[in-house]
Design a protein around this motif. Structure first.
Motif, PDB file in Angstrom:
ATOM      1  N   GLU A 248       0.739  -1.283  -0.052  1.00  0.00           N
ATOM      2  CA  GLU A 248      -0.118  -0.108  -0.063  1.00  0.00           C
ATOM      3  C   GLU A 248       0.628   1.223  -0.066  1.00  0.00           C
ATOM      4  OE1 GLU A 248      -3.440   0.370  -0.379  1.00  0.00           O
ATOM      5  OE2 GLU A 248      -3.349  -1.659  -0.695  1.00  0.00           O
ATOM      6  N   THR A 249       1.862   1.195   0.626  1.00  0.00           N
ATOM      7  CA  THR A 249       3.099   2.431   0.751  1.00  0.00           C
ATOM      8  C   THR A 249       3.506   2.517  -0.843  1.00  0.00           C
ATOM      9  OG1 THR A 249       3.519   1.818   3.031  1.00  0.00           O
ATOM     10  CG2 THR A 249       5.013   3.322   1.673  1.00  0.00           C
ATOM     11  N   SER A 250       3.874   1.521  -1.454  1.00  0.00           N
ATOM     12  CA  SER A 250       4.436   1.979  -2.573  1.00  0.00           C
ATOM     13  C   SER A 250       3.202   2.397  -3.821  1.00  0.00           C
ATOM     14  CB  SER A 250       4.829   0.538  -3.351  1.00  0.00           C
ATOM     15  OG  SER A 250       3.902  -0.633  -3.429  1.00  0.00           O
ATOM     16  N   LYS A 251       1.994   2.015  -3.423  1.00  0.00           N
ATOM     17  CA  LYS A 251       0.871   2.364  -4.159  1.00  0.00           C
ATOM     18  C   LYS A 251       0.516   4.029  -4.111  1.00  0.00           C
ATOM     19  CE  LYS A 251      -1.689  -2.028  -4.498  1.00  0.00           C
ATOM     20  NZ  LYS A 251      -3.070  -2.593  -4.130  1.00  0.00           N
ATOM     21  N   ALA A 252       0.883   4.285  -2.833  1.00  0.00           N
ATOM     22  CA  ALA A 252       0.459   5.824  -2.359  1.00  0.00           C
ATOM     23  C   ALA A 252       1.506   6.586  -2.581  1.00  0.00           C
ATOM     24  CB  ALA A 252       0.097   5.750  -1.065  1.00  0.00           C
ATOM     25  N   VAL A 253       2.669   6.218  -2.413  1.00  0.00           N
ATOM     26  CA  VAL A 253       4.022   7.232  -2.685  1.00  0.00           C
ATOM     27  C   VAL A 253       4.967   6.657  -3.556  1.00  0.00           C
ATOM     28  CG1 VAL A 253       5.962   8.228  -1.195  1.00  0.00           C
ATOM     29  CG2 VAL A 253       3.837   7.676  -0.038  1.00  0.00           C
ATOM     30  N   ASP A 254       5.072   7.579  -4.508  1.00  0.00           N
ATOM     31  CA  ASP A 254       5.903   7.353  -5.500  1.00  0.00           C
ATOM     32  C   ASP A 254       7.614   7.289  -5.491  1.00  0.00           C
ATOM     33  OD1 ASP A 254       7.104   9.951  -6.049  1.00  0.00           O
ATOM     34  OD2 ASP A 254       5.619  10.111  -7.474  1.00  0.00           O
ATOM     35  N   GLN A 255       8.580   7.032  -6.160  1.00  0.00           N
ATOM     36  CA  GLN A 255       9.893   7.003  -5.787  1.00  0.00           C
ATOM     37  C   GLN A 255      10.448   8.526  -5.498  1.00  0.00           C
ATOM     38  OE1 GLN A 255      11.566   4.955  -9.366  1.00  0.00           O
ATOM     39  NE2 GLN A 255      11.120   3.037  -8.527  1.00  0.00           N
ATOM     40  N   ASP A 256       9.749   9.478  -6.007  1.00  0.00           N
ATOM     41  CA  ASP A 256      10.358  10.719  -5.644  1.00  0.00           C
ATOM     42  C   ASP A 256       9.657  11.481  -4.390  1.00  0.00           C
ATOM     43  OD1 ASP A 256      11.862  10.887  -8.045  1.00  0.00           O
ATOM     44  OD2 ASP A 256      10.079  11.382  -9.232  1.00  0.00           O
ATOM     45  N   GLY A 257       8.796  10.491  -3.711  1.00  0.00           N
ATOM     46  CA  GLY A 257       8.323  10.940  -2.600  1.00  0.00           C
ATOM     47  C   GLY A 257       6.978  11.806  -2.595  1.00  0.00           C
ATOM     48  N   TRP A 258       6.278  11.715  -3.937  1.00  0.00           N
ATOM     49  CA  TRP A 258       4.768  12.357  -4.114  1.00  0.00           C
ATOM     50  C   TRP A 258       3.767  11.375  -3.364  1.00  0.00           C
ATOM     51  CZ3 TRP A 258       4.438  17.412  -4.685  1.00  0.00           C
ATOM     52  CH2 TRP A 258       5.286  17.914  -5.341  1.00  0.00           C
TER      53      TRP A 258
END
Length: 433
Positions: A248-258
């Motif tokens: 769920e974290t990877s779905k909500a926050v992208d690699q650039d922290g958005w």
């Protein structure tokens, strides 16, 4: 949620709340109304403790004692969810409607205040305001709600109508600041100014975050064309991860922290954020029109004084909406008694029972509700309803502690009732909505 997130949130609060010089040597108070587990109240309490506010709590866990306790504490500030503010609005309007003279005097004052706020903005420091409007009307309204010492009201956690904000600011002569935030951002990341002339926004992004918009073409929102899209937030106030849930974290926050909030927003020319839709909470009816239930519910609650709660439901195989509605008996009885004098003699329970049983009476009440609403198209209005005194309760697990509707659970809980409403059909299909 880290200490860095919390400290950043408190820093944002310090940057946006300004205590006037004449209040800085006084003991000021804030009323803690929401549950302490709610992130909105958690942020407010953290700021209160940091700055040295006295904090008042309801003497029992019952929202109905709020005004009673406000009269005792007389707080400098208070944070309230939109549902409470819409109840304040309905209560004020009902109280001012008891006589023709009182109603005309009140309308004259409120129209003048509203025109002044929308034309100029800023606090009203005119002699007419302090010597006439306050003495004749405003001070009495504020005293009746326990807001005689109040400087501003903060609201958030759900949408609220512009009309409600403008009405309360005019009736109370108090700055109302609408904010936006999430649990993932330790509550607020932006907050409107208290006396803006064009109300409705949540203000510009605060010092501890940055934002951008992401297009949602399937909903017709294009960030590059009309500055409307899903709001994304990044910065020290944004959470690090969901607890033991990397997927769920990877779905909500992208690699650039958005962080993708799931809320559709518009950013105006002044950089102010207005939340206009929800990416997840929308559906289609059989005729293909998209429905945003939260927007519809908010308009009903802010526009109609006859109801206190509403849950809007749409079956994608049907062409109209149905709903579960909480009725304000004190407001609804007089308008129904105009044609049906016997209504005056009914108890609250009897009125609810007869509205649900008598199709003709229910249709009349539904038409009254629908005529109150502005800004809704015909397919966005309710076609059939089930009424209750307080049908949406925490005990049934269909609302959160801040009265947000748990849609999946509400749909399941009221399934039989909703099916019955659809089986009965539209009560207003031949009416002009």
């Amino acid at each position: 949620m880290s200490h860095r997130n919390i400290a950043s949130g408190i820093a944002f609060a310090f940057s946006t709340f300004r205590i006037p010089p004449d209040k800085r040597n006084q003991q000021l108070y804030d009323m803690c109304f929401l549950p302490l587990a709610h992130i909105f109240e958690r942020m407010v309490i953290a700021y209160d403790l940091a700055i040295g506010f006295g904090i008042g709590f309801l003497h029992k866990p019952d929202p109905t004692v709020l005004v009673e306790d406000l009269k005792i504490l007389k707080p400098y500030a208070v944070a309230l969810v939109p549902r409470i503010l819409t109840r304040f609005e309905a209560g004020i309007k009902n109280a001012l409607d008891k006589s023709t003279v009182q109603r005309n005097v009140a309308n004259t004052i409120l129209d003048s205040k509203s025109a002044r706020f929308t034309a100029r903005g800023g606090p009203d420091k005119s002699i007419m305001n302090f010597l006439v409007y306050h003495r004749v009307l405003i001070d009495k309204i504020r005293d009746s709600l326990g807001l005689s010492n109040n400087s501003f009201i903060i609201t958030g956690s759900a949408p609220i109508s512009k009309d409600t904000l403008l009405f309360l600011r005019s009736a109370l002569d108090i700055g109302i600041r609408q904010g936006y935030g999430l649990t993932e951002t330790f509550a607020g990341v932006c907050l409107s100014e208290p006396f803006e002339k064009d109300v409705g926004s949540c203000g510009a992004i605060g010092i501890s975050a940055e934002c951008r918009l992401k297009s949602v073409p399937e909903m017709g929102y294009h960030a590059d064309k009309d500055l409307k899209g899903e709001l994304q937030i990044r910065g020290p106030q944004v959470f690090e991860r969901y607890f033991k849930n990397p997927n769920e974290t990877s779905k909500a926050v992208d690699q650039d922290g958005w962080f993708s909030t799931g809320d559709v927003a518009f950013i105006d020319g002044k950089g102010r954020i207005s939340v206009i839709d929800r990416v997840k909470n929308f559906f289609k009816l059989a005729h293909g029109e998209y429905i945003a239930p939260e927007k519809i519910e908010n308009i009903y609650l802010s526009s109609c004084p006859y109801i206190t709660q509403i849950f809007v439901f749409g079956d994608p195989l049907k062409t109209f909406l149905v709903g579960i509605v909480g009725v304000d008996v004190d407001a609804a009885q007089p308008i129904l008694a105009a044609k049906h004098p016997e209504v005056k003699t009914w108890t609250k329970e009897v009125l609810v029972e007869n509205l649900n049983r008598n199709k003709k009476l229910r249709k009349e009440f539904l038409n009254k509700i629908n005529k109150c609403t502005n800004g809704l198209q015909g397919f966005e209005k309710l076609h059939n309803i089930k009424v209750g005194l307080e049908p949406l309760t925490l005990e049934d697990d269909v609302v959160t502690p801040t009265f947000k509707i748990k849609r999946a659970k509400a749909s399941k809980f009221f399934k039989d009732t909703l099916d019955q409403l659809y089986a009965e059909g539209s009560l207003v299909k031949t009416e002009k909505l």
